[in-house]
Structures are given as C-alpha cells and as structure tokens.
Design an enzyme around this catalytic site. Sequence first.
Site, PDB file in Angstrom:
ATOM      1  N   HIS A 179      -7.221  -1.845   6.070  1.00 33.63           N
ATOM      2  CA  HIS A 179      -6.358  -0.767   6.530  1.00 33.63           C
ATOM      3  C   HIS A 179      -7.007   0.556   6.143  1.00 33.63           C
ATOM      4  O   HIS A 179      -8.076   0.567   5.537  1.00 33.63           O
ATOM      5  CB  HIS A 179      -4.979  -0.966   5.876  1.00 33.63           C
ATOM      6  CG  HIS A 179      -3.878  -0.212   6.531  1.00 33.63           C
ATOM      7  ND1 HIS A 179      -3.740  -0.085   7.890  1.00 33.63           N
ATOM      8  CD2 HIS A 179      -2.820   0.464   5.993  1.00 33.63           C
ATOM      9  CE1 HIS A 179      -2.663   0.629   8.149  1.00 33.63           C
ATOM     10  NE2 HIS A 179      -2.080   0.988   7.019  1.00 33.63           N
TER      11      HIS A 179
ATOM     12  N   HIS B  10       0.852  -1.199   0.000  1.00 37.60           N
ATOM     13  CA  HIS B  10       0.000   0.000   0.000  1.00 37.60           C
ATOM     14  C   HIS B  10       0.878   1.235   0.000  1.00 37.60           C
ATOM     15  O   HIS B  10       2.102   1.144   0.110  1.00 37.60           O
ATOM     16  CB  HIS B  10      -0.977  -0.025   1.175  1.00 37.60           C
ATOM     17  CG  HIS B  10      -0.362   0.082   2.538  1.00 37.60           C
ATOM     18  ND1 HIS B  10       0.562  -0.814   3.021  1.00 37.60           N
ATOM     19  CD2 HIS B  10      -0.556   0.981   3.538  1.00 37.60           C
ATOM     20  CE1 HIS B  10       0.893  -0.481   4.252  1.00 37.60           C
ATOM     21  NE2 HIS B  10       0.249   0.608   4.593  1.00 37.60           N
TER      22      HIS B  10
ATOM     23  N   HIS C 289       1.268   3.847   2.038  1.00 33.61           N
ATOM     24  CA  HIS C 289       1.805   4.579   3.185  1.00 33.61           C
ATOM     25  C   HIS C 289       3.326   4.592   3.023  1.00 33.61           C
ATOM     26  O   HIS C 289       3.926   3.593   2.606  1.00 33.61           O
ATOM     27  CB  HIS C 289       1.394   3.921   4.511  1.00 33.61           C
ATOM     28  CG  HIS C 289      -0.008   4.280   4.922  1.00 33.61           C
ATOM     29  ND1 HIS C 289      -0.792   3.470   5.708  1.00 33.61           N
ATOM     30  CD2 HIS C 289      -0.751   5.388   4.640  1.00 33.61           C
ATOM     31  CE1 HIS C 289      -1.972   4.064   5.901  1.00 33.61           C
ATOM     32  NE2 HIS C 289      -1.965   5.217   5.262  1.00 33.61           N
TER      33      HIS C 289
ATOM     34  N   ASP D 120      -0.295  -3.786   6.192  1.00 33.86           N
ATOM     35  CA  ASP D 120      -0.779  -3.499   7.524  1.00 33.86           C
ATOM     36  C   ASP D 120      -2.256  -3.863   7.566  1.00 33.86           C
ATOM     37  O   ASP D 120      -2.956  -3.692   6.591  1.00 33.86           O
ATOM     38  CB  ASP D 120      -0.656  -2.007   7.824  1.00 33.86           C
ATOM     39  CG  ASP D 120       0.777  -1.492   7.694  1.00 33.86           C
ATOM     40  OD1 ASP D 120       1.706  -2.289   7.466  1.00 33.86           O
ATOM     41  OD2 ASP D 120       0.968  -0.272   7.781  1.00 33.86           O
TER      42      ASP D 120
ATOM     43  N   HIS E 284       6.608  -4.916  12.022  1.00 33.87           N
ATOM     44  CA  HIS E 284       5.941  -3.619  11.912  1.00 33.87           C
ATOM     45  C   HIS E 284       5.692  -3.032  13.297  1.00 33.87           C
ATOM     46  O   HIS E 284       4.607  -2.562  13.628  1.00 33.87           O
ATOM     47  CB  HIS E 284       4.629  -3.773  11.121  1.00 33.87           C
ATOM     48  CG  HIS E 284       4.083  -2.477  10.574  1.00 33.87           C
ATOM     49  ND1 HIS E 284       3.147  -1.730  11.233  1.00 33.87           N
ATOM     50  CD2 HIS E 284       4.357  -1.790   9.439  1.00 33.87           C
ATOM     51  CE1 HIS E 284       2.841  -0.653  10.509  1.00 33.87           C
ATOM     52  NE2 HIS E 284       3.577  -0.665   9.418  1.00 33.87           N
TER      53      HIS E 284
ATOM     54  N   ASP F 127       5.944   4.327   4.784  1.00 30.48           N
ATOM     55  CA  ASP F 127       6.854   3.331   5.383  1.00 30.48           C
ATOM     56  C   ASP F 127       6.887   2.020   4.589  1.00 30.48           C
ATOM     57  O   ASP F 127       7.639   1.105   4.936  1.00 30.48           O
ATOM     58  CB  ASP F 127       6.501   3.072   6.860  1.00 30.48           C
ATOM     59  CG  ASP F 127       5.054   2.667   7.080  1.00 30.48           C
ATOM     60  OD1 ASP F 127       4.166   3.210   6.394  1.00 30.48           O
ATOM     61  OD2 ASP F 127       4.804   1.804   7.947  1.00 30.48           O
ATOM     62  N   HIS F 128       6.099   1.949   3.500  1.00 32.26           N
ATOM     63  CA  HIS F 128       6.091   0.722   2.691  1.00 32.26           C
ATOM     64  C   HIS F 128       6.603   0.916   1.259  1.00 32.26           C
ATOM     65  O   HIS F 128       6.786  -0.064   0.546  1.00 32.26           O
ATOM     66  CB  HIS F 128       4.679   0.122   2.662  1.00 32.26           C
ATOM     67  CG  HIS F 128       4.236  -0.299   4.028  1.00 32.26           C
ATOM     68  ND1 HIS F 128       4.319  -1.601   4.467  1.00 32.26           N
ATOM     69  CD2 HIS F 128       3.793   0.432   5.086  1.00 32.26           C
ATOM     70  CE1 HIS F 128       3.909  -1.656   5.729  1.00 32.26           C
ATOM     71  NE2 HIS F 128       3.591  -0.437   6.126  1.00 32.26           N
TER      72      HIS F 128
HETATM   73 ZN    ZN Z   1       2.972   0.627   7.838  1.00 28.88          ZN
HETATM   74 ZN    ZN Z   2      -0.080   1.535   6.542  1.00 25.56          ZN
END
Ligand code: ZN
Ligand code: ZN
Length: 306
Positions: free
Chosen positions: A145, A65, A67, A215, A273, A69-70
């Site tokens: 999510h 996805h 976000h 997530d 995570h 951090d990914h």
């Molecule tokens: Zn994340």
């Molecule tokens: Zn996320």
Amino acid sequence: MSKQTFELTILGSSSATPTATRNPTSQLLNIAERFFLIDCGEATQIQLRKYKCKFQKIDHVLISHLHGDHFLGLPGLLASMHLLGRKQTLHIYGPKALEEIITLINAQSDTTLSYPIHYIHTDSSGVHKLFEDNKVEVYSFPLRHRIPTTGFLFREKPLPRNIDKYQLEKHKVSLAEIHKLKKGEDVVSEEGLLIPNETLTLPSAPTRSYAFCSDTLFHKSLADIIKDVDLLYHESTFLEEKKDRAKATFHSTAKQAAQMAVLSGASQLLLGHFSARYDKLEPFLEEAWPIFANTSLATEGKKISL
Ligand SMILES: [Zn+2]
Ligand SMILES: [Zn+2]
C-alpha cells in the site's frame, strides 16, 4: 463434536469516505470469546452499539495502517472505554506512530485513562506472530500500500480430541486414566492393557482461520502467506473498469480479490472497502462470481460464523 465460537461481524465496509449507508473499515472477530477489533474507522463505537457488541469485551485492537479510514475511530473508542470505567489492559497492535498519536491526544486533553494500554508495534517487512494463547494464534503480514500496512491472520489452535463414549463403555478405564485420555495420552485399562488414545477418542472439529487483507495492491506472493484460509476478506475498492486507478492508488478490484481467493485456496471470500463512487454493490459480486463462486459482500451488520 464440540465447536467454539468463530464469528466475524462487519462494522464498516467503505473506503476513504463514508456514504449514507457505509462506514469506514472495522470488523469484530470473536474466537472462543476472545474479541479482536480489526481496524477502527470513524464511528466504529456507534457501530458497536448498533450491533450490540460490548466495548469492554474487546481486549485486542489491531490497526492495519494509519490512513484515517482505518483508525480515526480509535481515540473516541478509547475515551469511551475510560468513561465506562474499564480496568483491564487493552492490547493495541499497529504501526509505532499510532502509540505516539494516542499518547499526544491524551496528553493534550489532560486525560489519564482508567486502564493500561499495551502497545505492540507491527512491522510490515515480514510475517510476525502478534499474539498466542491456548485457543488462537494471530499473525501480521505485509500488504502493498502507499504507507506501511499489514494484514492479519487468525488461526484457531487444534481442539482436543473428543472422548468416544461408546468405545469408553466397552473398555474398563479408571477416572485417572480418563484424565490422561483427555490430555491426548494413551491409557492402560483396568485389565492392564495399553489402549491407544485414538481407540477411545474421535477427531476434533477442524481448525478454522481468517485472513484480513486491506488495503493492498493485488500481489501474488500474498497467496502463500494466507494459504488454505477458510475465510478471506480482501479489499475491492474498485471494479475492474478502474483497474488503472486501483494500481495507481495501491488498491485492488473485485476481480483481483477473487483471483486471490483462487490462488490462496480460500474456502470463502468477503469483499469490502468499497469506493464511495459506487451506489450499488451487486456489480462487485457479478465481477467476482465467475472466478470465485463463494463470494459475498462485507456489508454493515453482516455476521459470518465458521
Ligand atoms: Zn482504506
Ligand atoms: Zn489505506
């Protein structure tokens, strides 16, 4: 019994913000020398260097996805592959907007990559096959999510049965018939007798599977999709004491991850995570172990071979 490589390397285990020892999410999966990069948080390319994983072996990048951090490590990795003179196609699986983001970055920096990118847009509304060859199948499946998110399921294809040399010596079989035997067919001996394939072969090693779930909010219906998976990675951003926060932010706790391992019939669980609020990670194990004993932490540099 011959076994091909099935190895996962953890490159990042942190959620939203990194810590001094934990990087945002990324993992490298090697199935029979097909290299899948799963998520690509910031600094993933440095982690690949650190753990001696070759950039150019990666032909598939899967992004769960959008976000940061990914996926924020992806533009840098793509640029490095270009600077290193990559020629072969890179397959990128992710939300449709990822293609727009990468295209915009390259346009604004006047960069024409030295290699083609083949985008496969993921669809978080159901289970979809993303990739298949003679060794492996890869599926995406919906997670719950705050924005459209998919998990990924990797399934090894059955290996051919192994020839039983002891049995083969007892039966007179021509080379042409041995060729048929290797393809799984029954054969005819030099005396004209029909010999079933199973008589001259031994079962192959069992197939292996890996599910990546990050997530997501804990939801029971996930268990059916990943049923009987050998290795389950399930996010555990929080401990149970923060379960309300987990629910509000569409994340899970270590206890919930362990419950998913039980519900799905997984053989092994990896937790990851982790929120930057936690300095020590042992409490995650202490929370999961009473529910699912075969649990470990997806910490940087860890390699798990199935
Ligand atoms: Zn994340
Ligand atoms: Zn996320």
